[in-house]
Design a protein around this motif. Structure first.
Motif, PDB file in Angstrom:
ATOM      1  N   LEU A 179     -44.611  -3.015 -29.522  1.00 37.06           N
ATOM      2  CA  LEU A 179     -45.810  -3.848 -29.469  1.00 37.06           C
ATOM      3  C   LEU A 179     -47.036  -2.972 -29.264  1.00 37.06           C
ATOM      4  O   LEU A 179     -47.008  -2.032 -28.464  1.00 37.06           O
ATOM      5  N   ILE A 180     -48.116  -3.303 -29.961  1.00 36.25           N
ATOM      6  CA  ILE A 180     -49.389  -2.622 -29.794  1.00 36.25           C
ATOM      7  C   ILE A 180     -50.400  -3.676 -29.380  1.00 36.25           C
ATOM      8  O   ILE A 180     -50.632  -4.645 -30.111  1.00 36.25           O
ATOM      9  N   ALA A 181     -50.994  -3.518 -28.192  1.00 35.17           N
ATOM     10  CA  ALA A 181     -51.912  -4.522 -27.646  1.00 35.17           C
ATOM     11  C   ALA A 181     -53.277  -3.905 -27.394  1.00 35.17           C
ATOM     12  O   ALA A 181     -53.376  -2.747 -26.983  1.00 35.17           O
ATOM     13  N   ASN A 182     -54.337  -4.689 -27.614  1.00 36.66           N
ATOM     14  CA  ASN A 182     -55.674  -4.224 -27.261  1.00 36.66           C
ATOM     15  C   ASN A 182     -56.230  -5.058 -26.106  1.00 36.66           C
ATOM     16  O   ASN A 182     -55.677  -6.116 -25.768  1.00 36.66           O
ATOM     17  N   PRO A 183     -57.310  -4.611 -25.470  1.00 43.45           N
ATOM     18  CA  PRO A 183     -57.828  -5.338 -24.311  1.00 43.45           C
ATOM     19  C   PRO A 183     -58.300  -6.750 -24.623  1.00 43.45           C
ATOM     20  O   PRO A 183     -58.400  -7.582 -23.716  1.00 43.45           O
ATOM     21  N   GLY A 184     -58.566  -7.036 -25.895  1.00 44.13           N
ATOM     22  CA  GLY A 184     -58.982  -8.384 -26.275  1.00 44.13           C
ATOM     23  C   GLY A 184     -57.841  -9.374 -26.400  1.00 44.13           C
ATOM     24  O   GLY A 184     -58.071 -10.564 -26.645  1.00 44.13           O
ATOM     25  N   GLY A 185     -56.603  -8.906 -26.265  1.00 41.01           N
ATOM     26  CA  GLY A 185     -55.449  -9.800 -26.309  1.00 41.01           C
ATOM     27  C   GLY A 185     -54.703  -9.822 -27.622  1.00 41.01           C
ATOM     28  O   GLY A 185     -53.683 -10.503 -27.738  1.00 41.01           O
ATOM     29  N   ASP A 186     -55.186  -9.090 -28.635  1.00 36.67           N
ATOM     30  CA  ASP A 186     -54.470  -9.031 -29.908  1.00 36.67           C
ATOM     31  C   ASP A 186     -53.224  -8.164 -29.763  1.00 36.67           C
ATOM     32  O   ASP A 186     -53.238  -7.156 -29.038  1.00 36.67           O
ATOM     33  N   ILE A 187     -52.169  -8.545 -30.484  1.00 40.33           N
ATOM     34  CA  ILE A 187     -50.934  -7.762 -30.479  1.00 40.33           C
ATOM     35  C   ILE A 187     -50.431  -7.601 -31.905  1.00 40.33           C
ATOM     36  O   ILE A 187     -50.396  -8.561 -32.678  1.00 40.33           O
ATOM     37  N   ALA A 188     -50.051  -6.376 -32.247  1.00 45.05           N
ATOM     38  CA  ALA A 188     -49.361  -6.089 -33.501  1.00 45.05           C
ATOM     39  C   ALA A 188     -47.932  -5.691 -33.168  1.00 45.05           C
ATOM     40  O   ALA A 188     -47.685  -5.007 -32.180  1.00 45.05           O
ATOM     41  N   VAL A 189     -46.985  -6.135 -33.991  1.00 45.95           N
ATOM     42  CA  VAL A 189     -45.568  -5.867 -33.785  1.00 45.95           C
ATOM     43  C   VAL A 189     -45.079  -4.988 -34.923  1.00 45.95           C
ATOM     44  O   VAL A 189     -45.347  -5.277 -36.099  1.00 45.95           O
ATOM     45  N   CYS A 190     -44.371  -3.929 -34.588  1.00 49.38           N
ATOM     46  CA  CYS A 190     -43.871  -3.008 -35.610  1.00 49.38           C
ATOM     47  C   CYS A 190     -42.478  -3.435 -36.076  1.00 49.38           C
ATOM     48  O   CYS A 190     -41.567  -3.557 -35.251  1.00 49.38           O
ATOM     49  N   PRO A 191     -42.280  -3.641 -37.376  1.00 53.82           N
ATOM     50  CA  PRO A 191     -40.972  -4.056 -37.871  1.00 53.82           C
ATOM     51  C   PRO A 191     -40.035  -2.902 -38.206  1.00 53.82           C
ATOM     52  O   PRO A 191     -38.888  -3.132 -38.589  1.00 53.82           O
ATOM     53  N   TRP A 192     -40.521  -1.668 -38.084  1.00 53.40           N
ATOM     54  CA  TRP A 192     -39.724  -0.513 -38.477  1.00 53.40           C
ATOM     55  C   TRP A 192     -39.182   0.220 -37.252  1.00 53.40           C
ATOM     56  O   TRP A 192     -39.547  -0.062 -36.125  1.00 53.40           O
ATOM     57  N   GLY A 193     -38.308   1.178 -37.490  1.00 52.23           N
ATOM     58  CA  GLY A 193     -37.687   1.943 -36.422  1.00 52.23           C
ATOM     59  C   GLY A 193     -36.206   1.630 -36.339  1.00 52.23           C
ATOM     60  O   GLY A 193     -35.734   0.632 -36.894  1.00 52.23           O
ATOM     61  N   ASN A 194     -35.443   2.482 -35.645  1.00 51.47           N
ATOM     62  CA  ASN A 194     -33.992   2.320 -35.599  1.00 51.47           C
ATOM     63  C   ASN A 194     -33.449   2.969 -34.331  1.00 51.47           C
ATOM     64  O   ASN A 194     -34.128   3.773 -33.692  1.00 51.47           O
ATOM     65  N   PRO A 195     -32.205   2.631 -33.952  1.00 50.38           N
ATOM     66  CA  PRO A 195     -31.645   3.157 -32.698  1.00 50.38           C
ATOM     67  C   PRO A 195     -31.475   4.673 -32.673  1.00 50.38           C
ATOM     68  O   PRO A 195     -31.381   5.257 -31.591  1.00 50.38           O
ATOM     69  N   GLY A 196     -31.437   5.304 -33.836  1.00 51.79           N
ATOM     70  CA  GLY A 196     -31.345   6.753 -33.859  1.00 51.79           C
ATOM     71  C   GLY A 196     -32.549   7.435 -33.234  1.00 51.79           C
ATOM     72  O   GLY A 196     -32.478   8.603 -32.842  1.00 51.79           O
ATOM     73  N   MET A 197     -33.650   6.681 -33.113  1.00 46.09           N
ATOM     74  CA  MET A 197     -34.875   7.252 -32.553  1.00 46.09           C
ATOM     75  C   MET A 197     -34.860   7.256 -31.024  1.00 46.09           C
ATOM     76  O   MET A 197     -35.810   7.721 -30.396  1.00 46.09           O
ATOM     77  N   ALA A 198     -33.787   6.751 -30.434  1.00 42.19           N
ATOM     78  CA  ALA A 198     -33.661   6.763 -28.973  1.00 42.19           C
ATOM     79  C   ALA A 198     -33.147   8.128 -28.530  1.00 42.19           C
ATOM     80  O   ALA A 198     -31.996   8.294 -28.122  1.00 42.19           O
ATOM     81  N   THR A 199     -34.010   9.105 -28.632  1.00 42.34           N
ATOM     82  CA  THR A 199     -33.632  10.481 -28.287  1.00 42.34           C
ATOM     83  C   THR A 199     -34.872  11.233 -27.816  1.00 42.34           C
ATOM     84  O   THR A 199     -36.014  10.859 -28.148  1.00 42.34           O
ATOM     85  N   GLY A 200     -34.644  12.282 -27.053  1.00 43.61           N
ATOM     86  CA  GLY A 200     -35.738  13.039 -26.479  1.00 43.61           C
ATOM     87  C   GLY A 200     -36.679  13.609 -27.531  1.00 43.61           C
ATOM     88  O   GLY A 200     -36.243  14.118 -28.562  1.00 43.61           O
TER      89      GLY A 200
END
Length: 493
Positions: free
Chosen positions: A407-428
């Motif tokens: 989630l990407i949020a700004n101080p005005g309350g807007d939120i963008a949601v990212c539909p991409w990414g995968n569990p392989g990215m859970a790494t240092g």
């Protein structure tokens, strides 16, 4: 805000009420359309299915399920219904149940023999469940999750909160979800990433005008949205036009973190990238990536001239929380330059709530978000949207709340949601790489909001490209090649 709009339950109920009251579409008709839309998707996805089992609740979601079962039987398929109970007398669901019975259908009890099917349909609760499923409903969900056959969920997988993407109890693991009228924000973050499957939105034939007066502050990023803000470079471009990122971090033993941030900043288009780090890391980083301008910094006196030359600061990768990192942290924030704050930079902020520059991006994972808000991690998981908004409000900054469905949020309350990414990215190192990407975009003229959602998209999509060789074993530096290609042609990846 562009992108694909995402709605809360309350907003969808308002749209449904407008369809009934203003457009004079009876509730029964909306239910028939929902069932027909789900049936069409089922036949399209699983054309060879001959046996269909539908799990029906007592509300409108169950009514949609009865329509699916009736349509299956009308086409000569073997359809069976397992019912949690009888719909309320006189309700739209009761009429759908009556239509099913009029076709010779029957409803099996929830504790009866489990039917074998080619496709199972989850019509237990949809958006109507505000608690953890228990009793017979819990048993049905657990049985459904044990089958090997595909599962089609109607509107929302039962047990999933359509507003938050959280499940407080058992939740149906769907192969595909057909959601009605408008897309729900809870289908795209948190637990939803693991249980919603492929999400298809069907408007039920409602006109676009029904959305004319709605206020929707949440969107799902899409390819067109990202490609539109990444045009080709001007032919007369030069490095001074694309900004100067200063990456600050890399305490003892953490030189790789700050190198990753610096290198991803270069790969996504920054004109110049300097690195301020411990003396022990300078030779290794210079040898591996000579394009980085690496400086040994023992304290704020050596950092200050670097801050003066930089246009953006990336602060936190490998920074540590000892005296060295704390001193550099204070000096870097005090410089007032556009800022990306990550890792120990966030942990220091949790302990020392200083004012941040006007153009600042915070990139916490759930644990860091919990420390910043003074809550536990489960509180973050229960409502990621509320957590991101509160962090953005509290720190007057753009916030990237990382995780499945970032989630990407700004101080005005807007939120963008990212539909991409995968569990392989859970790494240092993945967070360090993201820090460099966002800082690079800030340096190239994006404001904090645009740099954050564009950077998250580039980073996540690069992770998906890199994962084509498999998710297990994916490392942060695997993103460097895809990042460059995506920065130049996001739509082609």
């Amino acid at each position: 805000m562009n992108g694909h709009p995402l709605h809360t339950i309350a907003q969808v109920r308002t749209l449904e009420r407008m369809a009934i009251d203003a457009l004079r579409i009876p509730g029964d008709e909306l239910m028939r359309r929902a069932g027909a839309a789900a049936w069409d998707q089922l036949r399209l996805r699983w054309p060879g299915a001959r046996r269909i089992a539908v799990l029906c609740g007592v509300g409108n979601n169950g009514g949609d399920g009865y329509v699916v079962a009736r349509l299956a039987r009308d086409e000569g398929l073997d359809a069976v219904v397992i019912a949690l109970g009888s719909p309320r007398e006189g309700s739209e669901a009761a009429r759908a149940h009556a239509d099913w019975c009029a076709r010779g259908g029957a409803a099996l009890p929830p504790d009866g023999q489990w039917p074998q099917a080619d496709v199972y349909v989850d019509a237990l609760f949809g958006i109507g469940l505000a608690r953890a499923a228990d009793g017979a409903a819990r048993n049905l969900i657990e049985k459904l999750n044990a089958v090997a056959a595909p599962v089609l969920a109607l509107d929302v997988p039962s047990g999933l909160d359509a507003d938050t993407g959280f499940a407080s109890g058992p939740v149906v693991r769907a192969t595909m979800t057909v959601t009605f009228i408008a897309d729900k924000r809870g289908l795209h973050t948190g637990v939803a990433a693991d249980v919603a499957g492929d999400v298809v939105v069907d408007s039920l034939g409602l006109p676009k005008e029904i959305h004319a007066n709605e206020s929707c502050d949440t969107c799902l990023l899409d390819t067109a949205m990202i490609a539109a803000v990444l045009p080709p470079r001007a032919r007369d471009g030069h490095k001074g036009r694309y900004g100067h990122v200063l990456a600050v971090g890399g305490d003892h033993g953490m030189g790789g973190a700050i190198r990753l941030a610096g290198e991803t900043a270069l790969r996504t288009g920054a004109g110049l990238v300097s690195v301020a780090t411990r003396a022990e890391h300078v030779t290794a980083i210079n040898a591996a990536r000579p394009e980085l301008m690496v400086h040994a910094v023992s304290g704020i006196q050596e950092l200050q001239p670097l801050l003066e030359r930089a246009s953006v600061v990336a602060l936190g990768p490998g920074l540590g929380r000892r005296a060295w990192g704390h001193a550099l942290w204070h000096a870097a924030i005090a410089a007032g330059k556009p800022l990306v704050l990550d890792a120990d930079g966030l942990n220091l902020l949790a302990n020392d709530g200083v004012a941040l520059p006007a153009q600042a991006v915070l990139t916490p994972h759930p644990g860091e978000a919990a420390r910043l808000l003074g809550v536990d991690i489960e509180a973050i998981a229960r409502d990621r949207f509320a957590a991101a908004r509160e962090l953005a409000r509290r720190h007057h900054a753009v916030v990237v709340l990382k995780g499945a469905g970032t989630l990407i949020a700004n101080p005005g309350g807007d939120i963008a949601v990212c539909p991409w990414g995968n569990p392989g990215m859970a790494t240092g190192g993945m967070g360090d790489a993201l820090t460099g990407v966002i800082a690079s975009l800030l340096a190239q003229g994006f404001d904090a909001w645009g740099a954050a959602w564009t950077g998250v998209a580039l980073h996540a999509r690069a992770g998906d490209v890199a994962a084509r060789d498999g998710e297990a074993g994916l490392i942060a530096s695997d993103l460097l090649g895809p990042l460059r290609r995506l920065r130049n042609n996001f739509a082609a990846a």
